[in-house]
Design an enzyme around this catalytic site. Sequence first.
Site, PDB file in Angstrom:
ATOM      1  N   HIS A 245      -2.557 -41.782 -19.292  1.00  0.00           N
ATOM      2  CA  HIS A 245      -3.241 -41.016 -20.342  1.00  0.00           C
ATOM      3  C   HIS A 245      -2.307 -39.862 -20.701  1.00  0.00           C
ATOM      4  O   HIS A 245      -2.562 -38.712 -20.338  1.00  0.00           O
ATOM      5  CB  HIS A 245      -4.572 -40.525 -19.764  1.00  0.00           C
ATOM      6  CG  HIS A 245      -5.528 -39.985 -20.772  1.00  0.00           C
ATOM      7  ND1 HIS A 245      -6.523 -39.095 -20.450  1.00  0.00           N
ATOM      8  CD2 HIS A 245      -5.659 -40.205 -22.106  1.00  0.00           C
ATOM      9  CE1 HIS A 245      -7.221 -38.796 -21.526  1.00  0.00           C
ATOM     10  NE2 HIS A 245      -6.712 -39.451 -22.543  1.00  0.00           N
ATOM     11  N   CYS A 270      -8.074 -31.059 -23.556  1.00  0.00           N
ATOM     12  CA  CYS A 270      -7.455 -30.018 -22.733  1.00  0.00           C
ATOM     13  C   CYS A 270      -6.042 -29.696 -23.203  1.00  0.00           C
ATOM     14  O   CYS A 270      -5.171 -29.320 -22.402  1.00  0.00           O
ATOM     15  CB  CYS A 270      -7.440 -30.436 -21.266  1.00  0.00           C
ATOM     16  SG  CYS A 270      -9.088 -30.498 -20.563  1.00  0.00           S
ATOM     17  N   ALA A 384     -15.808 -33.420 -32.847  1.00  0.00           N
ATOM     18  CA  ALA A 384     -15.451 -33.954 -34.172  1.00  0.00           C
ATOM     19  C   ALA A 384     -13.940 -34.205 -34.191  1.00  0.00           C
ATOM     20  O   ALA A 384     -13.180 -33.494 -33.523  1.00  0.00           O
ATOM     21  CB  ALA A 384     -15.841 -32.959 -35.252  1.00  0.00           C
TER      22      ALA A 384
HETATM   23  C1  SPV Z   1     -10.182 -38.926 -25.140  1.00  0.00           C
HETATM   24  O1  SPV Z   1     -11.385 -38.649 -25.044  1.00  0.00           O
HETATM   25  O2  SPV Z   1      -9.416 -38.896 -24.175  1.00  0.00           O
HETATM   26  C2  SPV Z   1      -9.617 -39.322 -26.428  1.00  0.00           C
HETATM   27  C3  SPV Z   1     -10.517 -39.723 -27.465  1.00  0.00           C
HETATM   28  O3  SPV Z   1      -8.434 -39.407 -26.558  1.00  0.00           O
HETATM   29  S1  SPV Z   1     -11.313 -41.203 -27.057  1.00  0.00           S
HETATM   30  O4  SPV Z   1     -10.923 -42.186 -28.019  1.00  0.00           O
HETATM   31  O5  SPV Z   1     -12.718 -40.923 -27.111  1.00  0.00           O
HETATM   32  O6  SPV Z   1     -10.918 -41.613 -25.735  1.00  0.00           O
HETATM   33 MN    MN Z   2      -7.464 -39.423 -24.578  1.00  0.00          MN
END
Ligand code: SPV
Ligand code: MN
Length: 606
Positions: A245, A270, A384
């Site tokens: 990530h 973050c 958002a």
């Molecule tokens: C996260 O929440 O880590 C994101 C957006 O990058 S999502 O697509 O919701 O995972």
């Molecule tokens: Mn993410």
Amino acid sequence: MKISSKLLSNKNQAILQSLNNPKVIKIVETYINLCKPDKVTVLTDTPRDINYVRKLALKNKEETPLKTPGHTIHFDGFFDQGRDKEKTKVLLCGESKISKSINTGDRESCLEEIFSLLSGNMKGKEMLVSFYCLGPTNSPFSIPAMQITDSAYVAHSENMLYRQGFGEFKKLKDPDKFFYFVHSAGELENGVSKNSDKKRIYIDLEENRVFSVNTQYAGNSVGLKKLALRLAIKKSNESDWLCEHMLVLGAKPQGKKRVTYFTGAFPSACGKTSTAMIPGQSIIGDDIAYLKRGKDGRCYAANVEQGIFGIIENVNPKDDPLIYKSLTTPKELIFSNVLINNKKPYWLGMGRALPDSGVNFAGHWKLGDCDGKDNPIPHAHKNARYTMRLSELTNVNPHLHDPSGVPISGIIYGGRDSDTTPPVVESFDWSHGVLMGAALESETTAATIGETGVRKHNPMANFDFLVVPLSTYINNHLAFGRKLKKKPIIFTTNYFIKEGDNYLNGKLDKKIWLMWMEGRIHGEYRAIKTPIGYIPKYEDLKKLFWDNLKQAYTKEDYRKQFHVRTGHLLAKLERIEAIFKIEPDIPKAMFVEIKKQRKRLKTIPS
Ligand code: SPV
Ligand code: MN
């Protein structure tokens, strides 16, 4: 092999045939028969097909045009505003093992449930079948992926966020090896998924596929994003690479020619995107990276994506000048869950007054409106977002699509931590750095549904997506480093350290930590050895603050930010050690690192 369905036109049949892939045909046929759409469209990589999806999202009213050319707004349901961890399950058969805190379900019964939820779910709708490539095409990083969805918003988002992969599917060496995703937004009411109680996201590792129903929020519905991340984590842990990530960026100090590449893992909301977008640097990716060993034995990383699905809260001209500019100029861009007034988007922390009414994630809204629990509904949701292509940015790095990726010299782990970790610390070595990542803690944010501000252990900022035991995952990191000829240096950062209620750092300070880390990689700064790693010297930071931000940096600032909070650090070690003792088979190296760190902390005067 042909699909026996009247729903598929000759043209669509021919497109599918051209892939020469019986598995693809079988899957498409299965879900046409199960979901019973009114129409099926198979999409290729052509601009015509990409345009078709863009227009369909408008025609379906999943998106509405805004004043600025190219901009649209999409809303998700009131209860569908973030990743839903409770409704997301990794399907396991019988005895399979996985970390206890990961939500799992019995494979057989969950599949039965999901097939029944999908049954006839696309009546009255159009099924879209699209093909993508995770990672650059034609590269050792490439993983082909197919998406089946009844949402043009999902397909539109994917067309912006991922590389087109129809061409990639045509030349698959192993035609059975691809990921696939089946999504249905389910019954819609006022354009949003109605049956949120029947929302399900089921990850089927056995078949490299994920099902997602009755949800639209991209983190739950866009297969190639966090759903593919889980499948790829499994794949990477079965071989010898990392699926993280992580952002990827090129750091370039003022007046120097060199570019030094970093990856950085931060939990959701973050500071990952704003780190990737630090002015003066170049972005390769802001969310998911694959890391592999190159032929020269060094670590290379590639962005899995080609776009940004970024948090919009607090994006303003002062703190995030590059993103703000991008959000306010014509280009293809989807806003989600912001406030719309007079066809213009407004969001929290945008640095200007917000109107008192409009349409937001709660529908028609005015200031003072409350939810079912009497809590005031904010102008826009805290989670958002905006969706756009990286190619729209002037600071995109030219190696974004490089099939070899970029050579990584630094890895950053950063959490939202108000009281423990200093703003930047360099690890002593790889194993110590792996502990820094594996011990990451962060306060929860609106990116996931549930309470915010709760401190949680979030190893490598990747815990939400882990589908292998934590021990396997940590071992894979240790082994990956061991095999590298030249290891990246691992750092930890913390943008959120506080004194009382006040943050001790400004939002732009992250540039200073990046420049210090970059300089350390090139041996340009001395550092102070502390029990938790190397920290910067005051004089170096003072100069960096002045040269980069024209800001005075006092000894008092430095003392408050960098003093070693022995008590908090020891308490953190206790928490992490307790978790590692419960988790089966955590590598011994982690306990050794904890023991060494504790000893060092206990031998200094606090
Ligand atoms: C996260 O929440 O880590 C994101 C957006 O990058 S999502 O697509 O919701 O995972
Ligand atoms: Mn993410």
